[in-house]
Design a protein around this motif. Sequence first.
Motif, short mmCIF file in Angstrom:
data_model
loop_
_atom_site.label_atom_id
_atom_site.label_comp_id
_atom_site.label_asym_id
_atom_site.label_seq_id
_atom_site.Cartn_x
_atom_site.Cartn_y
_atom_site.Cartn_z
N GLU A 651 0.85 -1.23 -0.09
CA GLU A 651 0.15 0.06 -0.17
C GLU A 651 0.90 1.26 0.02
OE1 GLU A 651 -2.58 -0.17 3.46
OE2 GLU A 651 -3.77 -1.66 2.62
N HIS A 652 2.18 1.08 0.43
CA HIS A 652 3.14 2.31 0.65
C HIS A 652 2.39 3.28 1.61
CE1 HIS A 652 6.13 0.99 -2.07
NE2 HIS A 652 5.03 0.72 -3.01
N ASN A 653 2.00 2.88 2.55
CA ASN A 653 1.65 3.87 3.66
C ASN A 653 -0.02 4.39 3.50
OD1 ASN A 653 3.63 3.23 5.20
ND2 ASN A 653 4.88 4.59 4.18
N SER A 654 -0.68 4.11 2.47
CA SER A 654 -1.96 4.74 1.94
C SER A 654 -2.82 3.54 1.71
CB SER A 654 -1.73 5.82 0.82
OG SER A 654 -2.97 6.52 0.44
N PRO A 655 -3.91 3.40 2.59
CA PRO A 655 -4.76 2.33 2.32
C PRO A 655 -5.11 2.07 1.06
CG PRO A 655 -5.12 3.31 4.55
CD PRO A 655 -4.19 4.31 3.55
N ILE A 656 -5.54 0.97 0.56
CA ILE A 656 -6.05 0.85 -0.90
C ILE A 656 -7.66 1.16 -0.68
CG2 ILE A 656 -6.89 -0.99 -2.67
CD1 ILE A 656 -4.10 -2.07 -1.95
N GLN A 657 -8.16 2.06 -1.45
CA GLN A 657 -9.45 2.42 -1.19
C GLN A 657 -10.37 1.35 -2.22
OE1 GLN A 657 -9.83 6.35 -2.73
NE2 GLN A 657 -8.36 7.29 -1.08
N LYS A 658 -9.90 1.15 -3.36
CA LYS A 658 -10.93 0.21 -4.25
C LYS A 658 -9.59 -0.50 -5.44
CE LYS A 658 -12.01 3.88 -7.57
NZ LYS A 658 -13.24 4.40 -8.29
N PHE A 659 -10.33 -1.45 -5.80
CA PHE A 659 -9.89 -2.22 -6.95
C PHE A 659 -10.66 -2.22 -8.19
CE2 PHE A 659 -8.16 -4.37 -3.21
CZ PHE A 659 -6.78 -4.52 -3.50
N LEU A 660 -10.09 -1.76 -9.35
CA LEU A 660 -10.50 -1.66 -10.54
C LEU A 660 -10.32 -2.97 -11.27
CD1 LEU A 660 -12.40 -0.24 -12.62
CD2 LEU A 660 -10.03 0.94 -13.39
N ILE A 661 -11.47 -3.66 -11.99
CA ILE A 661 -11.25 -4.85 -12.63
C ILE A 661 -11.44 -4.52 -14.05
CG2 ILE A 661 -11.83 -7.16 -13.11
CD1 ILE A 661 -12.71 -7.25 -10.05
N GLN A 662 -10.34 -4.72 -15.07
CA GLN A 662 -10.71 -4.71 -16.36
C GLN A 662 -10.42 -6.01 -17.29
OE1 GLN A 662 -7.65 -1.84 -17.36
NE2 GLN A 662 -8.53 -0.13 -16.90
N TYR A 663 -11.21 -5.90 -18.31
CA TYR A 663 -11.09 -7.17 -19.31
C TYR A 663 -10.77 -6.70 -20.84
CZ TYR A 663 -15.68 -6.04 -21.59
OH TYR A 663 -16.76 -5.53 -22.24
N GLU A 664 -10.32 -7.69 -21.49
CA GLU A 664 -10.11 -7.52 -22.77
C GLU A 664 -10.91 -8.76 -23.54
OE1 GLU A 664 -6.18 -7.60 -26.01
OE2 GLU A 664 -5.96 -8.47 -23.94
N ASP A 665 -11.54 -8.43 -24.54
CA ASP A 665 -12.22 -9.46 -25.36
C ASP A 665 -11.36 -9.62 -26.72
OD1 ASP A 665 -13.80 -10.95 -26.85
OD2 ASP A 665 -15.49 -9.56 -27.16
N LEU A 666 -10.67 -10.74 -26.53
CA LEU A 666 -9.80 -11.26 -27.49
C LEU A 666 -10.50 -11.67 -28.82
CD1 LEU A 666 -7.14 -13.44 -25.30
CD2 LEU A 666 -6.77 -10.76 -26.30
N LEU A 667 -11.67 -11.98 -28.61
CA LEU A 667 -12.40 -12.45 -30.03
C LEU A 667 -12.93 -11.21 -30.73
CD1 LEU A 667 -13.68 -14.98 -31.51
CD2 LEU A 667 -15.56 -14.67 -30.04
N HIS A 668 -13.52 -10.22 -30.13
CA HIS A 668 -14.20 -9.25 -30.96
C HIS A 668 -13.32 -7.81 -30.76
CE1 HIS A 668 -17.67 -11.88 -29.63
NE2 HIS A 668 -17.84 -11.68 -30.64
#
Length: 1295
Positions: A651-668
Amino acid sequence: MQNKFRKLFIITNIWFSLLSHCFLCSLILGGKKKKVREGLPQPPTITHQSPKDYIIDPRENIIIHCEAKGKPHPSFSWTRNGTHYDIDEDPNVNMRPHSGTLVVDISRERAEHYEGVYQCTARNKHGTAVSNNIVIRQSRSPLWSKERIKPIVVQEGVSLVLPCRPPAGLPPPIIFWMDNYFQKLPQSERVSQSLNGDLYFSNVRREDSRNDYICYARFPHTQTIQQKQPITVKVLNQAPVDERRPTFLIPTGSSSSKMVLRGRVLEMECIAEGLPTPYTSWTKVSGDFPARRTSFLHYNKTLHIANVSESDAGEYRCTAKNLLGVVHHTIRVTVKAAPYWITGAPRNLVLAPGENGVLTCRASGTPKPSIGWSMNGIPIENSPKDVSRKVEDDTVIFTDVQIGSSAVYQCNISNDYGYLLSNAFVNVLSEPPRVLTPADKVYQVIKNHRALMDCSSFGSPIPKITWFKDSRSSTLDGDPYILHDNGTLEIDVAQARNSGKYTCVARNILGIYENHVSLEVKEPTRILKQPEYKVVQRGRSVVFECKVKHDTSLIPTMTWLKDDGELPDDERLIVDSDSLTISDVTENDAGVYTCIMNTTLDQDSASAELTVVEATPTPAVVYERPEPPTDLELTDQKKRSVQLTWTPGDEHNSPIQKFLIQYEDLLHHRGHWHNLTEVPGTKTTAHLKLSPYVHYTFKVLALNDVGFSRPSIPSRTYKTDPAAPDESPAGVQGYGTEHNNLVISWKPLSGLQSNGPGLRYKVMWRQQRLGSEWTQVNVANNSKFTVSGTPTFVPYELKVQAINDYGDGPEPAVALGYSGEDFPVTAPENVHAAVVSSTKAEVHWDPVPHHLIRGHLKGYKVYYWREHSLHKHHPDHMGKHILTFSGNHSHGMLPGLHPFSLYSFYVKVFNGKGEGPQSPEQQFKTPEGVPGLPTSLVVTNPNLNSLTLEWSPPREHNGHITGYTLKYHTVNNSNELGTEEELALAANETSVTLPNLKYSTRYKFYLNAKTIKGPGPAISQEVVTIVDEGNLQTSHPIARSPPHRPTHKAGPASPFANISSSVGEDGAVISWEYWGPEKDVYVEYIVDNSESEEDWKRELVNGSQNVKLKGLKVGLSYRVRVVAKGHHDQPPHRSEELLVTVPAVASRQVDIATQGWFIGLMCAIALLILILLIICFIQRNKGGKYPVKEKEDAHTDPEFQPMKEDDCTFGEYSDNEDHKPLKGSRTPSNGTVKRDDSDDSLVDYGEGGDGQFNEDGSFIGEYSGKSISRDTAEGPENSEAPSPTNAMNSLNSFV
């Protein structure tokens, strides 16, 4: 027999319960219920009527209400004073459409002409209902009779009654006493107002002397107040009055009686006189006062009992006492009663053929009322005989009724004090049963709760309700089932085994009807893991968990509260599906947090407290972005979801507020990353919902206060299998671009929504009518399809279904569309206009039938134009106006009309395609209105004490001009107005000469024209008259009258006339008359000596016939002309040019001699000079002898006689006793002395004509001879050296 009637009553009550229940069902079921009720016949029922005693306002139209319902809708008629009232013969009376309400227009007839007794009758083929007798009386507020009231002189201490005796009004007035300043006169135990309005004094005092005892009567119906002449009371203190025991002023004697009606207000009063002032009290001899209905008013002198009942009868005693004695008075009260219901008015009966029923009309009153029955408004003894009907006093018994026995029965109960009239119908119906509860309705209930399933039914005879479950092996009439009288089935404690399909059966002798419903028993919602008590340091984060179990078929909703209120609107508070996270906690976050889990059927809640403590000091730290998450793993893999887990980085002394989840569509969309979801920083797992036919790769980013981390290493690829579409296209609509086509459009699915290859759409349509078959076609790579050859504007049912190579999507919802529109084929009919006022008219028309509109009805357009004014001097105006009334209207208001004009109009209906044909042209005339502003007002022919006003008639006559009114008054320098003068002038006059005016006075004139409708707005002109060498002038900037000049008249081709101007301090006002059709009119002006035609400046007019030109330079002359722009390429019309001069001095020329400041200044100067002279004389007296002779010889120049600076004296003159003339003067032969080169003389400064000085400076006799005459001193040889006397004369002449 009694049991039989009791059973009939129970059946009737059940029937009405069902009817009321059916009415509620109609609100729920909409069209279905409406169709059921529309088919049922019903005798008339009066729903609204005016009160029995109806007092009307003579200033307003009379509205006598009579509303009724029935099937078919009833017709209406009226009687007046017992005879038929033919409304068609009275042009002032109209009956509202579909109603019996009468509207009486009293503008042409006095209201008192319509006083009388009215009764309304509503009838259809099933019966006749009648209203009460409505007595119409006009409210009256008569004036007080003229009388001269002599002053009342009384001795202090005696009693006094000031009579009011107000005029008898309808309704009676409210009385109160006030003084000249409209302040209520104070009342007390000694002074009070009686019920009849008189003012009583138990004993008078010196302070009661006054000359403004005024009785006021307020008539509440007309909101008018009348006042009696003031009464003067003078109280003398000549001989003291002995103290005395009380005696009653009202009532008189030892006893009296009073009658009051039940339900009314009983008011009794006892007012006593005596010295000292007596105190009044009340007792009831025969019992106690009704506590909640009794009050004592007017300092205990009035007993007030509201809502009187029979128990209030008896003897009441009022007692008045003071220190010298007691006096009593007994009032015997009897209570009578107009008829009143005991069990309520008779109720309507709805019977089936062969059934029995009873109408009961049970009432009471004192004396006992008589009862009379009528059928369809005819006394029952005169009605046709009916073997199924029997009348027994207050009851009508019906046995074995048959079709055709429907009728309306009237029950009339009356005694000496009033009557009750009630309508009740007997409606004989034969209807098979219907169940009104929606078919296949699903009832949901939580386990162990009560379940209620409705079976609302309708039929005649009343249907019998039975219930079955699933196999219908037996009726449900025992435990755990409870069958209610209205058909509702109840299960007190529902269990899972009670789920299933239920059948409700309604049957009577005419048939049977079934309806199916379902019951679903759901599991209750429960919180498995409750939030826990937390103690957190300020600045840290905290998480409250709230895990819930609920029925899987119910959709839960999580709500969090803080201290039983809503959560603060703060981005630090993050609500998840099963937790609440608060980051950067502050002291304000402390409190009790409650999680509430709601479903559509139930809820559960739990609470926990948060305590915030101070954070411990820590050394300074360095904050950086977090490290990227690692170890991405996919678990719990399903067709449409997967669980992603990861390990957070540093965290480097700063709490994590949220996680962002991303995706890639390899087909389209290879190479494009999209945001999928976010999770709180306290979580390391996310359950991801996926779409079919996508090749997913995921990565995660962490966010703290510094920013986002670098993306994690992508996860392995997760491929979802293709599937049929999950959803149908949205936004399906149908419309036409031509009159014979139908365009079906929709919003196409995205690639992510296609769920598989080969996406296409199945487009289906059919006409919205019975027996129509669906037509379908498959469409790919498009979101629109056109159907040709359709009928014009026909409703179509539309469906668009998504399909791909793996199957069809869900069954789409049906949308409604319409084929193309075409122009309407007919015009509105029955078009007519009703003139509302001189500027408004209401246009009415019959709506065009829907099938002839051939499109979506957008509204109606009214085209109207002014043909011409009804005044002979006005031209035609052909400008056409259009008013649009959107929606399905049948009338509309035309505002802004010209009074006294002829208008033409027609109406068109329009749809989305355009307008239909126009209706035949109609015409109407507007009545006269008030005239417009006179066109001009100028001042001409000025003389010493008179002037002439000339004006032009108004541009808009708005009727026949009946005359003019001229008002004027003086205005002083403080802008205070003098006495207003008023002249009435004939209609054919355009000028008037005003004699006997004051010179050097400012006047303001107001002129307006009049028609029979009243005066119009006034034009004003302001003039200051000044005498200057015999000439009368106007001053500026007050509107100066132009110089007398010939009137400018336009040539034959010019539409302008009477161009005039007046110059003020803020500009020049240009006025004119204009008769042309053009509406683009403006004023042009240019400096007089300008040579370039391009320097003309323009000022727009905006429809008026005058304009003010501002910004003109003083001292310049301007050429002004009025221009009307012609149509198309026609040259504009221009008036003759007018020369307007702006004077160089733009201030008011006022006589300075009349100014207060100048008079004060002159007085101060005169006083200063007088003081100066006195000082000179005093200093001169201080000297010795004056060697005048030597000094005369020394000064040979007679004109050089300066004033000495040391003693303020003037040059000395000879004072020898030979009375020689002054040096340099000439003595005429007649012995008088004329002034020559100098007129300085001390004689001029003395108060007498003669005077001498002795050698020490005092007066001893004549000095330089006799006083010189002022009349002969003025001449061409006068010295230019000013003397004090000449200076004063100069000031006086200036003043």
